[in-house]
Write a protein that holds these residues in place. Structure first.
Motif, PDB file in Angstrom:
ATOM      1  N   THR A  86      -7.814  -0.582   0.163  1.00  0.00           N
ATOM      2  CA  THR A  86      -7.392  -1.932   0.501  1.00  0.00           C
ATOM      3  C   THR A  86      -8.128  -2.901  -0.412  1.00  0.00           C
ATOM      4  OG1 THR A  86      -7.052  -1.280   2.792  1.00  0.00           O
ATOM      5  CG2 THR A  86      -7.285  -3.645   2.350  1.00  0.00           C
ATOM      6  N   TRP A  87      -7.357  -3.808  -1.043  1.00  0.00           N
ATOM      7  CA  TRP A  87      -7.929  -4.785  -1.975  1.00  0.00           C
ATOM      8  C   TRP A  87      -7.737  -6.192  -1.426  1.00  0.00           C
ATOM      9  CZ3 TRP A  87     -10.669  -2.963  -5.918  1.00  0.00           C
ATOM     10  CH2 TRP A  87     -10.417  -1.676  -6.358  1.00  0.00           C
TER      11      TRP A  87
ATOM     12  N   LEU B  24      -7.939 -10.460  -5.544  1.00  0.00           N
ATOM     13  CA  LEU B  24      -8.238  -9.456  -6.562  1.00  0.00           C
ATOM     14  C   LEU B  24      -6.966  -8.747  -7.006  1.00  0.00           C
ATOM     15  CD1 LEU B  24     -11.619  -7.804  -5.489  1.00  0.00           C
ATOM     16  CD2 LEU B  24     -11.197  -9.497  -7.279  1.00  0.00           C
ATOM     17  N   VAL B  25      -6.052  -8.511  -6.086  1.00  0.00           N
ATOM     18  CA  VAL B  25      -4.766  -7.904  -6.443  1.00  0.00           C
ATOM     19  C   VAL B  25      -4.051  -8.806  -7.441  1.00  0.00           C
ATOM     20  CG1 VAL B  25      -2.473  -7.264  -5.575  1.00  0.00           C
ATOM     21  CG2 VAL B  25      -4.536  -6.550  -4.350  1.00  0.00           C
TER      22      VAL B  25
ATOM     23  N   GLU C  21       0.814  -1.220   0.000  1.00  0.00           N
ATOM     24  CA  GLU C  21       0.000   0.000   0.000  1.00  0.00           C
ATOM     25  C   GLU C  21       0.847   1.269   0.000  1.00  0.00           C
ATOM     26  OE1 GLU C  21      -0.822   0.109   4.832  1.00  0.00           O
ATOM     27  OE2 GLU C  21      -2.452  -0.336   3.461  1.00  0.00           O
TER      28      GLU C  21
END
Length: 151
Positions: free
Chosen positions: A119-120, A124-125, A67
């Motif tokens: 925030t993922w 999904l990232v 992040e």
């Protein structure tokens, strides 16, 4: 190229999205899935870090997804990929687990990148990264997959 990721992709829909882009990548992207750590948050990060560092090829250019990393647009990411490859440093992307990446992994990384301030979920990232690698290859090849202009 390699992606080292904590957690195993189990959901068939998520896996199908990753597979969609993996089969298009040249050179291919090898994905190494590592087991989630167990114990306290610090113990989890320490154990995951050991496994991550062991899975990174020695001469690769390590890019941690974090992040606090640099947010790039798709064209800048494509040029970064081109630079790594031209320099003979094969990219190795790293996605940590739920507790994040240990400081030892971030210290080993040659750079860090972010998909923005939100925030993922880690799976999904993974999907977004594989798609962006494909998009970068399309941009560099002059393929019309990426549409750079806005209406």
């Amino acid at each position: 190229m390699r992606l080292v990721a904590v957690g195993r992709m189990k959901d068939k829909a998520e896996l199908a999205l990753v597979e969609r882009y993996l089969k298009r990548l040249r050179p291919r992207l090898d994905i190494v899935e590592l087991a989630d750590g167990r114990g306290s948050a610090e113990e989890i990060k320490r154990r995951e870090a050991q496994a991550i560092l062991a899975a990174i090829p020695a001469q690769s250019c390590v890019i941690a997804l974090d992040e606090a990393g640099q947010a790039r647009d798709s064209i800048a990411f494509a040029h970064a990929m081109q630079g790594w490859m031209t320099a003979g440093r094969v990219p190795c992307f790293v996605i940590g687990g739920a507790e994040g990446l240990d400081a030892s992994v971030l210290a080993r990384a040659d750079g860090a990148m972010s998909f923005g301030a939100m925030t993922w979920p880690h799976m999904l990232v993974r999907i977004m990264l594989v798609e962006q690698i494909y998009r970068a290859q399309a941009i560099l090849a002059g393929h019309p997959y990426h549409r750079a202009g806005r209406p």
